[in-house]
Design a protein around this motif. Structure first.
Motif, short mmCIF file in Angstrom:
data_model
loop_
_atom_site.label_atom_id
_atom_site.label_comp_id
_atom_site.label_asym_id
_atom_site.label_seq_id
_atom_site.Cartn_x
_atom_site.Cartn_y
_atom_site.Cartn_z
N ASN A 62 90.67 51.23 77.71
CA ASN A 62 90.65 50.00 76.92
C ASN A 62 89.49 49.99 75.93
N ALA A 63 88.33 50.44 76.39
CA ALA A 63 87.14 50.44 75.54
C ALA A 63 87.35 51.32 74.31
N LYS A 64 87.89 52.50 74.53
CA LYS A 64 88.12 53.42 73.42
C LYS A 64 89.18 52.87 72.46
N ALA A 65 90.25 52.30 73.03
CA ALA A 65 91.32 51.75 72.19
C ALA A 65 90.82 50.56 71.38
N LEU A 66 90.01 49.71 72.01
CA LEU A 66 89.50 48.52 71.35
C LEU A 66 88.58 48.90 70.19
N LYS A 67 87.72 49.86 70.45
CA LYS A 67 86.79 50.31 69.41
C LYS A 67 87.56 50.90 68.23
N ALA A 68 88.54 51.73 68.52
CA ALA A 68 89.30 52.39 67.46
C ALA A 68 90.08 51.38 66.62
N LYS A 69 90.73 50.42 67.27
CA LYS A 69 91.54 49.43 66.55
C LYS A 69 90.66 48.51 65.72
N LYS A 70 89.52 48.12 66.26
CA LYS A 70 88.60 47.25 65.52
C LYS A 70 88.06 47.97 64.28
N GLU A 71 87.72 49.24 64.44
CA GLU A 71 87.20 50.01 63.31
C GLU A 71 88.26 50.20 62.24
N GLU A 72 89.52 50.36 62.66
CA GLU A 72 90.62 50.46 61.69
C GLU A 72 90.74 49.17 60.89
N GLY A 73 90.62 48.06 61.60
CA GLY A 73 90.70 46.75 60.93
C GLY A 73 89.56 46.57 59.94
N ASN A 74 88.35 46.95 60.35
CA ASN A 74 87.19 46.84 59.46
C ASN A 74 87.37 47.69 58.21
N LYS A 75 87.90 48.88 58.40
CA LYS A 75 88.11 49.80 57.28
C LYS A 75 89.12 49.21 56.28
N SER A 76 90.21 48.68 56.79
CA SER A 76 91.22 48.07 55.92
C SER A 76 90.65 46.87 55.17
N PHE A 77 89.82 46.09 55.86
CA PHE A 77 89.21 44.92 55.22
C PHE A 77 88.31 45.35 54.07
N LYS A 78 87.47 46.36 54.31
CA LYS A 78 86.56 46.84 53.26
C LYS A 78 87.31 47.40 52.07
N GLU A 79 88.49 47.95 52.33
CA GLU A 79 89.31 48.50 51.25
C GLU A 79 90.13 47.43 50.54
N GLY A 80 90.03 46.19 51.01
CA GLY A 80 90.77 45.10 50.38
C GLY A 80 92.20 44.98 50.83
N ASN A 81 92.58 45.75 51.85
CA ASN A 81 93.95 45.70 52.36
C ASN A 81 94.00 44.64 53.47
N PHE A 82 94.03 43.37 53.06
CA PHE A 82 93.87 42.27 54.00
C PHE A 82 95.06 42.10 54.94
N GLU A 83 96.26 42.34 54.45
CA GLU A 83 97.44 42.22 55.32
C GLU A 83 97.35 43.22 56.48
N ALA A 84 96.97 44.45 56.16
CA ALA A 84 96.85 45.48 57.21
C ALA A 84 95.72 45.12 58.17
N ALA A 85 94.61 44.64 57.63
CA ALA A 85 93.47 44.26 58.49
C ALA A 85 93.88 43.15 59.45
N TYR A 86 94.63 42.19 58.93
CA TYR A 86 95.09 41.07 59.77
C TYR A 86 95.92 41.58 60.94
N GLU A 87 96.84 42.50 60.67
CA GLU A 87 97.69 43.06 61.72
C GLU A 87 96.89 43.89 62.73
N LEU A 88 95.92 44.66 62.23
CA LEU A 88 95.11 45.50 63.12
C LEU A 88 94.25 44.66 64.05
N TYR A 89 93.65 43.60 63.53
CA TYR A 89 92.85 42.72 64.38
C TYR A 89 93.75 42.03 65.42
N SER A 90 94.97 41.68 65.00
CA SER A 90 95.92 41.06 65.94
C SER A 90 96.28 42.02 67.06
#
Length: 439
Positions: A196-224
């Protein structure tokens, strides 16, 4: 000098028990009864060692053997009661754990530890429940005490990792989970937590990356998606909700953003960032009372100049919102030009002029007269640079001698605007149509 003497082992066992070295004492007690199965004190001490170490069933067997040797031994009867009590505490705690009533489990483990103070298993169960209750310092203290005595205790390593994991120190938590699995490869809880820890870290980092790139729809889904990984991780999930709220505000999903901030705050009432984000969303949706409440909470916690300024702005907007909204009365934007304000006044004044509704019911006439007056007030303020500046700044116009009270005459504004030299009337030019005529 006399290795076959049961009493010597029994005496050393008694001494080790006084030193709280129950495991060593247990070995000596067992050696004593192996040498002499009728050695009552040996069986009694073995039972006490088992009891202190939390093995109530083994303790009961030893105490029953004492009763076979001395049926009238009052001390051992009390120890048997203690053994039965521990078994009952364990059963009740297990039910509590299944129901996720972790406070109940902590309570019964404390009762069990009164009879079994050296039981690592009871301490681990208590520590795990303390972690699940968010009482991380207490849980870590219990686990650390065990690790000082036994650095290879896989359960204690798991609890230490669990505390770090729930405190959002995921990298350190993974290290403890991995260490626990080295000590006990079949430790299911450590394996699940590590995954769970590894999966949570990976998914959160994916969301952060999408947010920084301005891909807000993808970031929203990844955080969800990240929020579904582990409902027990309160601190990380609070951050994920706040992150999703930030993305939601970017996507103009302000209602959802407010709901996410509220969920974050419910998980972590000290989460300042979530209060600030929710307050801004309240400001954006003109819910100023709620915004003031959140900014007050923030300022009470962190008395910075920035937070004080945000509170003042929200308080000013709240004050302004309680006045008549002259922009809304005229139906113009707050950035409307002078010409736009004049055009809006012309349209609204003609629409609500009392003469136009002279044939209506008294109720309608009264309502239209009120609206006509408000339109005049609005134009009087917004067409005057000084008044408009004070109004936009949230200042009270009446305090500056700009009387907008009951004696305000909207007809004077109307006559001045239209430049009518005398009387005027509205005459019908067809069904439902009127035209303005100067007298």
């Amino acid at each position: 000098m006399s290795p076959k003497n049961a009493s010597y082992y029994g005496n050393r066992a008694a001494t080790l028990m006084m030193l709280c070295r129950y495991r060593e004492a247990l070995e000596d007690s067992q050696q004593a009864v192996r040498l002499d199965n009728s050695f009552m004190k040996g069986h009694l001490r073995e039972g006490k060692c088992h009891l202190s170490l939390g093995n109530a069933k083994a303790a009961s067997r030893c105490f029953n053997r004492v009763l076979e040797l001395e049926p009238d031994n009052g001390q051992v009867k009390q120890e048997l009661n203690n053994s039965e009590a521990i078994l009952q505490y364990e059963r009740t705690a297990e039910i509590g754990f299944d129901k996720r009533d972790f406070r109940m489990v902590v309570y019964w483990m404390d009762r069990a530890l009164e009879c079994a103070p050296a039981c690592h298993r009871f301490k681990i169960i208590k520590a795990e429940c303390l972690a699940l209750l968010g009482r991380y310092p207490e849980a870590q203290s219990v686990a650390s005490d065990i690790l000082r005595m036994d650095s290879t205790n896989a359960d204690a390593l798991y609890v230490r990792g669990l505390c770090l994991y729930y405190e959002d120190c995921i990298d350190k938590a993974v290290q403890f989970f991995v260490h626990s699995l080295r000590m006990a490869p079949d430790h299911d809880k450590a394996r699940l937590a590590c995954r769970n820890a590894k999966a949570l870290k990976a998914k959160k980092e994916e969301g952060n990356k999408s947010f920084k790139e301005g891909n807000f729809e993808a970031a929203y889904e990844l955080y969800s998606e990240a929020l579904t990984i582990d409902p027990n991780n309160i601190k990380t999930n609070a951050k994920l909700y706040c992150n999703r709220a930030t993305v939601g505000s970017k996507l103009k999903k302000l209602k959802q953003a407010i709901e996410d901030c509220t969920k974050a705050i419910k998980l972590d009432e000290t989460y300042i960032k979530a209060y600030l984000r929710r307050a801004q969303c309240y400001m954006d949706t003109e819910q100023y009372e709620e915004a003031v409440r959140d900014y007050e909470k923030v300022y009470q916690t962190e008395k910075t100049k920035e937070h004080k300024q945000l509170l003042k702005i929200a308080q000013l907007e709240l004050k302004k919102s309680k006045r008549k909204d002259y922009y809304k009365v005229l139906g113009v934007d707050k950035n409307a030009t002078e010409d736009e304000i004049k055009k809006a006044y012309r349209k609204r004044a003609l629409l609500h002029h009392p003469d136009r509704h002279s044939g209506a019911s008294p109720e309608v006439q009264k309502e239209e007269e009120k609206k006509f007056k408000e339109v005049g007030e609005a134009f009087s303020v917004l067409s005057d640079a000084k008044k408009k500046s004070r109004y936009d700044g949230g200042q009270d116009l009446d305090d500056d001698g700009m009387n907008m009270g009951a004696d305000f005459d909207a007809n004077n504004i109307f006559k001045t605007f239209f430049g009518a030299p005398g009387g005027f009337s509205f005459e019908a030019s067809g069904p439902g149509n009127f035209f303005f005529q100067f007298g």
